[in-house]
Design an enzyme around this catalytic site. Structure first.
Site, mmCIF file in Angstrom:
data_model
loop_
_atom_site.group_PDB
_atom_site.id
_atom_site.type_symbol
_atom_site.label_atom_id
_atom_site.label_comp_id
_atom_site.label_asym_id
_atom_site.label_seq_id
_atom_site.Cartn_x
_atom_site.Cartn_y
_atom_site.Cartn_z
ATOM 1 N N ASN A 186 -36.721 -6.110 10.132
ATOM 2 C CA ASN A 186 -38.079 -6.205 10.352
ATOM 3 C C ASN A 186 -38.810 -7.584 11.147
ATOM 4 O O ASN A 186 -37.907 -8.305 11.626
ATOM 5 C CB ASN A 186 -38.866 -5.824 9.195
ATOM 6 N N LEU A 223 -41.896 -3.029 13.044
ATOM 7 C CA LEU A 223 -43.354 -3.789 12.888
ATOM 8 C C LEU A 223 -44.240 -3.467 12.157
ATOM 9 O O LEU A 223 -45.484 -3.534 12.578
ATOM 10 C CB LEU A 223 -43.599 -4.015 14.549
ATOM 11 N N ASP A 255 -36.490 1.060 4.134
ATOM 12 C CA ASP A 255 -35.504 1.856 3.685
ATOM 13 C C ASP A 255 -35.705 3.311 4.159
ATOM 14 O O ASP A 255 -34.582 4.073 4.547
ATOM 15 C CB ASP A 255 -35.161 1.923 2.234
ATOM 16 N N SER A 294 -40.226 7.891 -3.312
ATOM 17 C CA SER A 294 -41.329 8.292 -2.241
ATOM 18 C C SER A 294 -40.800 8.917 -1.078
ATOM 19 O O SER A 294 -41.270 9.181 0.023
ATOM 20 C CB SER A 294 -42.173 7.136 -1.736
HETATM 21 O O1 RIB Z 1 -36.500 -2.324 0.130
HETATM 22 C C1 RIB Z 1 -37.190 -2.174 -1.258
HETATM 23 C C2 RIB Z 1 -36.173 -2.373 -2.214
HETATM 24 O O2 RIB Z 1 -35.965 -3.848 -1.982
HETATM 25 C C3 RIB Z 1 -36.630 -2.224 -3.638
HETATM 26 O O3 RIB Z 1 -36.290 -1.009 -4.034
HETATM 27 C C4 RIB Z 1 -36.012 -3.352 -4.556
HETATM 28 O O4 RIB Z 1 -35.333 -2.837 -5.271
HETATM 29 C C5 RIB Z 1 -35.578 -4.277 -3.403
HETATM 30 O O5 RIB Z 1 -34.251 -4.331 -3.390
#
Ligand code: RIB
Length: 306
Positions: A186, A223, A255, A294
């Site tokens: 990011n 971004l 993620d 989510s």
């Molecule tokens: O990217 C989000 C994650 O970062 C969260 O779920 C937390 O566990 C951290 O690792």
């Protein structure tokens, strides 16, 4: 649609999420608005995102023999994630303290990786055949850097395309770049790794050039609301963010992007299409609370125009 294997190597931790009007100062106790315990960890979240996005997913990690570890095992059963290379230790499974701005949905996170940080290079080698048969190999930086580099090197040597999501931001070795086919920082991570400010698309292009000069072929700099900047030898593109509704919580958006992007690559989409698929996945995820919970299903992603 032919389904290909996506192998994710990374962390699982339990997310302890607190919604609050503001972050407390040192020495201060604040009354929060709500609390939720749920599955998290960047690696695990990306595995769940990829599985829901339609991938056949294997997750390589390590868990403790405790309630948080059981939370993870139950999650992978429900999501249909292959756990043949999910190792166990007597150390405790880690946790993340997530403080969420109740109005804006932004977050501040402290992560203690715990058990997953004990994953070893020798254990990754046990997954050699799995990795060799994968369409894509995905890693992040919540494991020890030596283990991350080992996994990327193995996948690269086996001819498997690798994605490194360099999150959370941490210094990398110069040698690791040669094993990364796709890097997905990011803006903060891109700035930390290149030493350049990254606040907009023009900055992202300069940072992308710095990664390419280090040997990475494909750079995707996320971004936030400005979308993703994508660059390789042939492509120089800005892929806009996707507005799928009111933003509830941005935790796990990166993620979601990486999980969706990995599945799209495994299905043979080109770089820009795959980045857009990742943006749709992330755009939906931020309209909901939580991280792994989510992540959208493939039908929801397909329902938004590609
Ligand atoms: O990217 C989000 C994650 O970062 C969260 O779920 C937390 O566990 C951290 O690792």
């Amino acid at each position: 649609m032919e389904k290909k294997w996506v192998t994710v190597m990374g962390s699982f931790v339990a997310d302890l999420a607190f919604r609050t009007g503001r972050i407390p100062a040192w020495g201060e106790t604040l009354m929060g608005r709500s609390f939720k315990l749920g599955p998290g960890g960047k690696g695990s979240n990306q595995a769940v995102a990829a599985a829901r996005a339609g991938g056949r997913v294997s997750f390589i990690s390590k868990l403790g023999q405790d309630a948080f570890g059981d939370m993870a095992r139950n999650l992978y059963k429900i999501e249909g994630i292959d756990t043949r290379f999910l190792f166990t230790t007597t150390s405790a499974t880690g946790a993340a303290a997530i403080i969420i701005d109740a109005e804006k949905g932004e977050n501040a996170i402290i992560v203690v990786p715990g058990a997953c940080f004990e994953l070893t290079a020798a254990e990754i080698d046990q997954a050699r055949a799995l990795i060799a048969g994968s369409s894509v190999f995905v890693a992040q930086l919540e494991l020890s850097l030596a283990v991350v580099e080992h996994g990327l090197r193995l996948a690269h040597a086996l001819g498997v395309p690798t994605i490194l999501n360099p999150a959370p931001a941490a210094p990398l070795t110069e040698s690791i770049y040669q094993y990364i086919d796709y890097i997905t920082p990011n803006e903060t991570e891109a700035a930390a790794l290149t030493g350049m400010p990254v606040a907009n698309v023009a900055d992202a292009e300069k940072a992308a050039d710095a990664f390419i000069a280090r040997g990475v072929q494909n750079v995707l700099i996320t971004l936030g609301a400005q979308g993703v900047f994508v660059k390789n030898a042939r492509v120089n593109a800005h892929v806009p963010a996707v507005n799928a509704g009111r933003v509830v919580e941005t935790t796990g958006a990166g993620d979601a992007f990486n999980g969706g992007f990995a599945v799209a690559l495994s299905e043979g989409m080109d770089l820009v299409e795959a980045a857009h698929f990742g943006c749709v996945t992330a755009g939906i995820s931020i309209t909901r609370p939580g991280t792994a919970p989510s992540m959208p299903a493939r039908a929801e992603i397909d329902a938004l125009p590609l």
